[in-house]
Each structure stands twice: as structure tokens, then as C-alpha cells.
Design an enzyme around this catalytic site. Structure first.
Site, PDB file in Angstrom:
ATOM      1  N   ARG A   1      -8.732  10.598  -1.441  1.00  0.00           N
ATOM      2  CA  ARG A   1      -9.106  11.460  -0.771  1.00  0.00           C
ATOM      3  C   ARG A   1      -8.349  12.839  -0.497  1.00  0.00           C
ATOM      4  NH1 ARG A   1      -5.143   6.902   3.513  1.00  0.00           N
ATOM      5  NH2 ARG A   1      -5.121   6.131   0.933  1.00  0.00           N
TER       6      ARG A   1
ATOM      7  N   GLY B   1       0.989  -1.244   0.618  1.00  0.00           N
ATOM      8  CA  GLY B   1      -0.186   0.041  -0.084  1.00  0.00           C
ATOM      9  C   GLY B   1       1.150   1.124   0.242  1.00  0.00           C
ATOM     10  N   PHE B   2      -0.133   2.242   0.031  1.00  0.00           N
ATOM     11  CA  PHE B   2       0.863   3.488   0.043  1.00  0.00           C
ATOM     12  C   PHE B   2       1.995   3.387   1.764  1.00  0.00           C
ATOM     13  CE2 PHE B   2       0.233   8.033   2.538  1.00  0.00           C
ATOM     14  CZ  PHE B   2       0.974   8.780   1.605  1.00  0.00           C
TER      15      PHE B   2
ATOM     16  N   LYS C   1     -10.267  -0.260  14.301  1.00  0.00           N
ATOM     17  CA  LYS C   1      -9.457   0.817  15.125  1.00  0.00           C
ATOM     18  C   LYS C   1      -9.218   0.418  16.503  1.00  0.00           C
ATOM     19  CE  LYS C   1      -7.358   1.128  10.948  1.00  0.00           C
ATOM     20  NZ  LYS C   1      -5.279   0.152  10.824  1.00  0.00           N
TER      21      LYS C   1
ATOM     22  N   ALA D   1      -1.048   0.404  13.081  1.00  0.00           N
ATOM     23  CA  ALA D   1      -0.955   1.140  12.475  1.00  0.00           C
ATOM     24  C   ALA D   1      -2.393   1.475  13.223  1.00  0.00           C
ATOM     25  CB  ALA D   1      -0.637   1.007  11.056  1.00  0.00           C
TER      26      ALA D   1
ATOM     27  N   TYR E   1     -15.195   2.238   9.915  1.00  0.00           N
ATOM     28  CA  TYR E   1     -12.910   2.289  10.012  1.00  0.00           C
ATOM     29  C   TYR E   1     -12.976   2.395  10.863  1.00  0.00           C
ATOM     30  CZ  TYR E   1      -8.694   4.153   8.925  1.00  0.00           C
ATOM     31  OH  TYR E   1      -7.315   4.559   9.008  1.00  0.00           O
TER      32      TYR E   1
ATOM     33  N   LYS F   1       3.307 -12.615  19.498  1.00  0.00           N
ATOM     34  CA  LYS F   1       3.438 -13.374  20.322  1.00  0.00           C
ATOM     35  C   LYS F   1       4.173 -15.033  20.639  1.00  0.00           C
ATOM     36  CE  LYS F   1      -0.024 -16.230  23.671  1.00  0.00           C
ATOM     37  NZ  LYS F   1       0.172 -17.446  23.516  1.00  0.00           N
TER      38      LYS F   1
ATOM     39  N   ASN G   1      -2.715  -8.261   0.138  1.00  0.00           N
ATOM     40  CA  ASN G   1      -3.556  -9.040  -0.611  1.00  0.00           C
ATOM     41  C   ASN G   1      -4.113  -8.455  -2.010  1.00  0.00           C
ATOM     42  OD1 ASN G   1      -5.656  -7.922   0.495  1.00  0.00           O
ATOM     43  ND2 ASN G   1      -7.032  -8.545   0.924  1.00  0.00           N
TER      44      ASN G   1
HETATM   45  P1  NAD Z   1      -3.084   1.505   1.435  1.00  0.00           P
HETATM   46  O1  NAD Z   1      -4.895   0.861   0.952  1.00  0.00           O
HETATM   47  O2  NAD Z   1      -2.481   1.908   0.361  1.00  0.00           O
HETATM   48  O3  NAD Z   1      -2.400   0.717   2.167  1.00  0.00           O
HETATM   49  C1  NAD Z   1      -3.526  -0.612   2.229  1.00  0.00           C
HETATM   50  C2  NAD Z   1      -2.714  -1.782   2.477  1.00  0.00           C
HETATM   51  O4  NAD Z   1      -3.543  -3.741   2.993  1.00  0.00           O
HETATM   52  C3  NAD Z   1      -2.955  -2.093   1.193  1.00  0.00           C
HETATM   53  O5  NAD Z   1      -2.128  -2.707   0.237  1.00  0.00           O
HETATM   54  C4  NAD Z   1      -4.306  -3.239   0.943  1.00  0.00           C
HETATM   55  O6  NAD Z   1      -3.991  -4.302  -0.414  1.00  0.00           O
HETATM   56  C5  NAD Z   1      -3.709  -4.104   1.968  1.00  0.00           C
HETATM   57  N1  NAD Z   1      -4.699  -5.039   2.534  1.00  0.00           N
HETATM   58  C6  NAD Z   1      -6.184  -4.620   2.904  1.00  0.00           C
HETATM   59  N2  NAD Z   1      -6.761  -5.172   3.352  1.00  0.00           N
HETATM   60  C7  NAD Z   1      -5.627  -7.134   3.931  1.00  0.00           C
HETATM   61  C8  NAD Z   1      -5.465  -7.738   4.407  1.00  0.00           C
HETATM   62  N3  NAD Z   1      -6.998  -8.595   4.873  1.00  0.00           N
HETATM   63  N4  NAD Z   1      -4.873  -9.147   3.881  1.00  0.00           N
HETATM   64  C9  NAD Z   1      -3.767  -7.968   3.247  1.00  0.00           C
HETATM   65  N5  NAD Z   1      -3.477  -6.967   2.472  1.00  0.00           N
HETATM   66  C10 NAD Z   1      -4.652  -6.332   2.777  1.00  0.00           C
HETATM   67  O7  NAD Z   1      -3.637   2.527   2.428  1.00  0.00           O
HETATM   68  P2  NAD Z   1      -2.543   2.987   3.426  1.00  0.00           P
HETATM   69  O8  NAD Z   1      -3.002   4.637   3.331  1.00  0.00           O
HETATM   70  O9  NAD Z   1      -1.114   3.027   2.597  1.00  0.00           O
HETATM   71  O10 NAD Z   1      -2.925   2.636   4.992  1.00  0.00           O
HETATM   72  C11 NAD Z   1      -2.387   2.025   5.791  1.00  0.00           C
HETATM   73  C12 NAD Z   1      -2.256   2.135   7.256  1.00  0.00           C
HETATM   74  O11 NAD Z   1      -1.807   3.441   7.487  1.00  0.00           O
HETATM   75  C13 NAD Z   1      -3.583   1.398   7.394  1.00  0.00           C
HETATM   76  O12 NAD Z   1      -3.919   0.243   8.239  1.00  0.00           O
HETATM   77  C14 NAD Z   1      -4.744   2.777   7.891  1.00  0.00           C
HETATM   78  O13 NAD Z   1      -5.731   2.594   8.577  1.00  0.00           O
HETATM   79  C15 NAD Z   1      -3.121   3.721   7.874  1.00  0.00           C
HETATM   80  N6  NAD Z   1      -3.674   5.219   8.555  1.00  0.00           N
HETATM   81  C16 NAD Z   1      -3.099   5.661   7.522  1.00  0.00           C
HETATM   82  C17 NAD Z   1      -3.709   6.706   7.190  1.00  0.00           C
HETATM   83  C18 NAD Z   1      -2.719   7.817   5.398  1.00  0.00           C
HETATM   84  O14 NAD Z   1      -2.985   9.200   6.277  1.00  0.00           O
HETATM   85  N7  NAD Z   1      -2.312   7.463   4.176  1.00  0.00           N
HETATM   86  C19 NAD Z   1      -3.903   7.975   8.341  1.00  0.00           C
HETATM   87  C20 NAD Z   1      -4.870   7.127   9.378  1.00  0.00           C
HETATM   88  C21 NAD Z   1      -3.578   5.881   9.404  1.00  0.00           C
END
Ligand code: NAD
Length: 312
Positions: free
Chosen positions: A187, A11-12, A150, A115, A146, A106, A33
């Protein structure tokens, strides 16, 4: 040299974490995934002996061979468009996924970092948001899938820490931006940039007076690394306290791009937080961390990335 499992690593944020830890000389196992992530974000790492990819849904039983020093659980849909489209998967990855990865931590005696998000504060009644605030979340609203996932994940993490003695960290991430965000993830920054580049109307929700505080991704990654290497088990806010309204953000992007797009106003989504600003006193005090990248500089880097993506 550590061996690290990063869930959501395609992801990002996860892909930037993969890059950072590999640059530090660590071995990274990325598990994803691709439900919202993309192979494009990690394709440059394939073939690197320090990088392993496992295609797996972390809501199912998770197993990794060999020792693990750290587990960073970042898997979760994260943008409102994604989690409103994937409500059950979002709840499952926050609950079952957190449970499975804590179980692995564990078993491996690994340190676990969750996160979490500023969304645990909901539509906040105090401003700025400090870690002691319990939040104002509508659990049955559309966004509840969401926010509550969390909140559950944080509770589960603390339970594994207190009951099983797992060494845990919780980062409450505030809005972060940078290269590898998806142009169409809904976003504000990707939306404004893509609209301004295309010369289309820039859509601001409500009257645009609602505020956010946006952090450039490199600053966030540094804060997360410091938290991981610290000894702090309580949640820590990581974000940029530099607050601005959505209308100001749209205008800033319009000016940076020299765009002629007009600004149009659309109905505010349900339960949209009216204000958002991290209190980072704890991060400053315990991690010696604060953001150092100016918003303008971060926006320029992000704009360059989006321009290249559009050109592809
Ligand atoms: P994103 O959607 O780019 O990345 C999330 C990744 O998780 C994706 O690659 C997705 O394919 C993977 N994923 C989701 N469900 C899955 C599963 N069941 N099994 C395996 N992989 C799975 O989002 P992001 O912005 O990179 O966010 C990453 C984390 O940071 C998240 O947990 C998000 O809640 C948290 N977060 C992000 C921000 C932000 O500003 N970007 C802010 C607060 C929290």
C-alpha cells in the site's frame, strides 16, 4: 459488557478493534488464520482474561461456544499485493467466510458487522462516492477478486438481514493507515515511508495524479464502533474526505522524514481507481461521526511505528 467475535482480528484493523473493545470492558474472541495477519499484532493481549484467540480459517464451518453479542467480520486479504497473490482465498473469505459467520450470527442471535470497502465503487464515475452509487467494477479484471468478493458479501449480508431477520451493519471502509500495517504490504503509505527511510527511490504509480483520501486508524475504529451501536442496516461510508494526489502524499512523507529519496514513476496497475473520496454525510448525520485526527499527526505516529519495526 458484550462478548464479541472479531474475524481477521490479528490483522491491521482487526487488532485495533480487539484493543478498543477490550478497553471498553468487553470480552473479545479473535479468530484468524494468519494468512496476512501476524501474532505480533495481538501478542500483547495474550494472557488477558478478556481475550481469547482461535486459530481458524473462517471459510470452514465456524463454531464458538457460549453467547455472542456481536460478530465483526474483518477477515480478508486487503492490500492489492495480498489479494492478487491470494485470489481464490480472497473470493472464498468474502463469500464462504461471510456466509459462515452470518450463519453463526443467526444461530447466536448476534448483531453482525461486515467490513466492506470503498472498492465496491470500483473506478468511480461519480465523485465523491456516496452510498447510493452502485459502482464501476471490472468483475474479470485482476482486482475483481477483491471487489466482487466484497460486493457479494454485502449482498449476502442484506439477504440474511431481509430473509432471516439478522441484525446487520455494513461499513464501507476507505483507505486507512496507522501502526500495524505491514511495511511490505504494497500500500502507498508503507511503501513511501519505507523507501524514504531507506533513502531509496519513492515509486509513484502512473503520473501520481490519481487521488486517495486517507483516514487514520483511530478515527476509523471510532466510526465502526458507533455504527455497530447504531440501528443502521444500510451501508455507511467511513473514511476521511481530505483528498490528495499520490504524488502529494509521497512528497508530504518525504518532507516529514527529511529524506533525500528521489521520486520515480512506474506503470499504473490495471483498473487502479483514478479518484477516491468518501461522502460522509450519512456518517455525520446518523452516527455524529467525522474524522478528527490530522493526516500529518497520523503519519508521524505511523512513521514512528515503522522506524521501531525497522530497528527490530
Ligand atoms: P489485514 O490483511 O491486515 O487483516 C486481515 C486479517 O484477516 C489477517 O489477519 C488475515 O490473517 C485474516 N484472514 C484472512 N483470511 C482469513 C480466513 N479465511 N480465516 C481467518 N482469518 C483470515 O487487512 P486489514 O487492512 O486489517 O483489513 C481488514 C478488513 O478491512 C478486510 O476485510 C478489508 O477488506 C477491510 N478494509 C480495509 C481497508 C484498509 O484501508 N485497511 C480498507 C477497506 C476495507
Amino acid at each position: 459488557m458484550a462478548r464479541i467475535l472479531i474475524t481477521g482480528g490479528a490483522g491491521f484493523l482487526g487488532s485495533h478493534l480487539c484493543d478498543r473493545f477490550i478497553a471498553e470492558g468487553d470480552d473479545v474472541i479473535c479468530m484468524d488464520n494468519f494468512i496476512t495477519g501476524s501474532p505480533d499484532n495481538i501478542s500483547h493481549l495474550f494472557g488477558n482474561p478478556k481475550f481469547t484467540f482461535i486459530h481458524h480459517d473462517v471459510t470452514n464451518y465456524v463454531y464458538v461456544d457460549g453467547k455472542l453479542d456481536y460478530i465483526l467480520h474483518f477477515a480478508s486479504p486487503a492490500s492489492p499485493i495480498d489479494y492478487l497473490k491470494l485470489p481464490i482465498q480472497t473470493l472464498k473469505v468474502g463469500s464462504l467466510g461471510t456466509h459462515k459467520t452470518l450463519g453463526l450470527a443467526k444461530a447466536k442471535n448476534a448483531r453482525f458487522l461486515l467490513a466492506s470497502t470503498s472498492e465496491v465503487y470500483g473506478d468511480p464515475m461519480i465523485h465523491p462516492q456516496q452510498e447510493e452509487y452502485w459502482g464501476n467494477v471490472n468483475c474479470v479484471g485482476f482486482r475483481g477478486v477483491y471487489d466482487e468478493a466484497k460486493r457479494f458479501a454485502e449482498a449476502m449480508t442484506m439477504a440474511y438481514h431481509r430473509y432471516h431477520g439478522v441484525d446487520t451493519r455494513i461499513v464501507r471502509i476507505f483507505n486507512t493507515f496507522g501502526p500495524r500495517m505491514r511495511l511490505n504490504d504494497g500500500r502507498a503509505i508503507p511503501a513511501f515511508v519505507s523507501q524514504a527511510i531507506a533513502g531509496e527511490p519513492m515509486t509513484v504509480f502512473g503520473d501520481g495524479k490519481q487521488t486517495r483520501s486517507v483516514c487514520y486508524v483511530d478515527d476509523l475504529i471510532e466510526g465502526i464502533r458507533r455504527l455497530l451501536l447504531s440501528d443502521i442496516n444500510e451501508p455507511i461510508n467511513i473514511g476521511n474526505p481530505n483528498e490528495l494526489s499520490m504524488l502529494e502524499l509521497a512528497l508530504e512523507i518525504k518532507v516529514l522524514l527529511g529524506s533525500n529519496s528521489e521520486i520515480v514513476f512506474r506503470e499504473l496497475p490495471e483498473d487502479d481507481p483514478k479518484v477516491r473520496q468518501p461522502d460522509i454525510t450519512k456518517a455525520q448525520k446518523f452516527l455524529g461521526w467525522e474524522p478528527i485526527i490530522e493526516r500529518r499527526e497520523g503519519l508521524m505516529k505511523t512513521i514512528e511505528y515503522f522506524k521501531a519495526k525497522i530497528a527490530q
